[in-house]
Write an enzyme that holds these catalytic residues in place. Sequence first.
Site, PDB file in Angstrom:
ATOM      1  N   ASP A 119       0.830  -1.200   0.000  1.00 29.19           N
ATOM      2  CA  ASP A 119       0.000   0.000   0.000  1.00 29.19           C
ATOM      3  C   ASP A 119       0.868   1.255   0.000  1.00 29.19           C
ATOM      4  O   ASP A 119       1.952   1.277   0.594  1.00 29.19           O
ATOM      5  CB  ASP A 119      -0.907   0.028   1.233  1.00 29.19           C
ATOM      6  CG  ASP A 119      -2.246  -0.635   0.970  1.00 29.19           C
ATOM      7  OD1 ASP A 119      -2.566  -0.897  -0.197  1.00 29.19           O
ATOM      8  OD2 ASP A 119      -2.986  -0.889   1.946  1.00 29.19           O
ATOM      9  N   ARG A 143      -1.980  -0.808  -8.490  1.00 28.48           N
ATOM     10  CA  ARG A 143      -3.331  -0.444  -8.069  1.00 28.48           C
ATOM     11  C   ARG A 143      -3.418   1.077  -8.137  1.00 28.48           C
ATOM     12  O   ARG A 143      -2.650   1.777  -7.469  1.00 28.48           O
ATOM     13  CB  ARG A 143      -3.581  -0.951  -6.645  1.00 28.48           C
ATOM     14  CG  ARG A 143      -4.979  -0.694  -6.112  1.00 28.48           C
ATOM     15  CD  ARG A 143      -5.148  -1.410  -4.759  1.00 28.48           C
ATOM     16  NE  ARG A 143      -6.539  -1.460  -4.373  1.00 28.48           N
ATOM     17  CZ  ARG A 143      -7.097  -0.700  -3.433  1.00 28.48           C
ATOM     18  NH1 ARG A 143      -6.351   0.169  -2.763  1.00 28.48           N
ATOM     19  NH2 ARG A 143      -8.367  -0.807  -3.152  1.00 28.48           N
ATOM     20  N   LYS A 185      -7.343   7.213  -6.080  1.00 35.30           N
ATOM     21  CA  LYS A 185      -7.329   8.679  -6.120  1.00 35.30           C
ATOM     22  C   LYS A 185      -6.502   9.254  -4.974  1.00 35.30           C
ATOM     23  O   LYS A 185      -5.819  10.257  -5.139  1.00 35.30           O
ATOM     24  CB  LYS A 185      -8.756   9.216  -6.088  1.00 35.30           C
ATOM     25  CG  LYS A 185      -9.535   8.887  -7.342  1.00 35.30           C
ATOM     26  CD  LYS A 185     -10.932   9.478  -7.318  1.00 35.30           C
ATOM     27  CE  LYS A 185     -11.710   9.083  -8.561  1.00 35.30           C
ATOM     28  NZ  LYS A 185     -13.094   9.627  -8.559  1.00 35.30           N
ATOM     29  N   GLU A 207     -14.999  10.378   2.742  1.00 39.60           N
ATOM     30  CA  GLU A 207     -15.155  10.319   1.285  1.00 39.60           C
ATOM     31  C   GLU A 207     -16.486  10.897   0.803  1.00 39.60           C
ATOM     32  O   GLU A 207     -16.553  11.477  -0.278  1.00 39.60           O
ATOM     33  CB  GLU A 207     -15.024   8.861   0.813  1.00 39.60           C
ATOM     34  CG  GLU A 207     -13.608   8.362   0.846  1.00 39.60           C
ATOM     35  CD  GLU A 207     -13.492   6.881   0.523  1.00 39.60           C
ATOM     36  OE1 GLU A 207     -12.370   6.445   0.244  1.00 39.60           O
ATOM     37  OE2 GLU A 207     -14.515   6.169   0.555  1.00 39.60           O
ATOM     38  N   ILE A 262     -15.445   7.638   6.011  1.00 39.52           N
ATOM     39  CA  ILE A 262     -16.452   8.646   6.327  1.00 39.52           C
ATOM     40  C   ILE A 262     -16.134   9.953   5.606  1.00 39.52           C
ATOM     41  O   ILE A 262     -17.021  10.679   5.165  1.00 39.52           O
ATOM     42  CB  ILE A 262     -16.518   8.886   7.848  1.00 39.52           C
ATOM     43  CG1 ILE A 262     -16.932   7.590   8.561  1.00 39.52           C
ATOM     44  CG2 ILE A 262     -17.491   9.994   8.195  1.00 39.52           C
ATOM     45  CD1 ILE A 262     -18.181   6.957   8.013  1.00 39.52           C
ATOM     46  N   THR A 282     -11.779   2.060  -7.986  1.00 44.24           N
ATOM     47  CA  THR A 282     -12.683   3.213  -7.944  1.00 44.24           C
ATOM     48  C   THR A 282     -14.121   2.728  -7.842  1.00 44.24           C
ATOM     49  O   THR A 282     -14.444   1.615  -8.277  1.00 44.24           O
ATOM     50  CB  THR A 282     -12.524   4.088  -9.193  1.00 44.24           C
ATOM     51  OG1 THR A 282     -13.384   5.227  -9.093  1.00 44.24           O
ATOM     52  CG2 THR A 282     -12.881   3.327 -10.465  1.00 44.24           C
TER      53      THR A 282
END
Length: 312
Positions: free
Chosen positions: A137, A189, A192, A297, A295, A231
């Site tokens: 990540d 991956r 955004k 987002e 939350i 997405t």
Amino acid sequence: MTDFNQLYRKAVLTVAGQKTIENLVRARGWGMAQRFVAGEGPDTAIAAVQELARDGILANLDLLGEFIESPEQCTAFADNVLKVIEAAHAAGVTPYVSIKLSSVGQGKTVNGEDLGLTNARRIIGRATGYGGFVCLDMEDHPRVDQTLAQFRTLVGEYGHDHVGTVLQSYLYRSEADRASLDDLKPNLRIVKGAYLEPETVAMPVKADVDAAYRQLVYAHMKAGNYVNVATHDESIVEDVKMFALAHGIAKDAYEFQMLYGIRRDLQKSLAAAGYRVRAYIPYGRDWYPYFSRRIAERPANVMFVLRGMLKG
């Protein structure tokens, strides 16, 4: 100019960072967090994987935990990731996991080597033995250089079929980063970005972030590399499908990735149409930072939490 979405996200993450708010949500919010988090241990996580598999949806398991301090804690965290890999294998599931290198010791030197790299090798080695995959990540911008350097090292050792990483389209640097990795034929991956970043390094306007997202995906596809299109934006999903069709890119050259508990309808419909779909399944006791970013987002997610806490 900063748009409403960015202002909203910044406000929510600022509030969520206050200790009194964190304590309140931790005390009363676990029931709501379960919408986005598949329990606290390997057993519940594997059960979620098996449930999704019935709809033809694959899984990416992520043990939650951020800013772990001591080398001992980092190694213990890596041990827990190994446990879920073993649990997946025992359940007949090919292991596919994501790890944050900071959680397994990135930046801490033990026996002359970065502990994050040492523990990543343990995890990737175990997953590779079962034909699995590990995604490194991406975290906040100060960690990007070291993460990409360690990714390059690990791809050299295990190959792009077993280790990948993440690029965030809101960072100005990501287009150049993507191009710099082309020689590895990397599995990437594309997201955004969910961290609260300064405008000096990250695009403040959603439309720019979306445009950069499409550009990253298209460029990686055209380079012949495997792309994870992470997405929930249906317009982007449709654009990627059309781009792939127009350029003769096969369905097995990319996949759509979405978060556990979000847009299950879209996940199922894409899988039914023959697209590869993978749900990002977080689990573990340290769920609050992840929950806060979900939350942040969408305004609707805040209302979901407030309703839940008023019922509590």
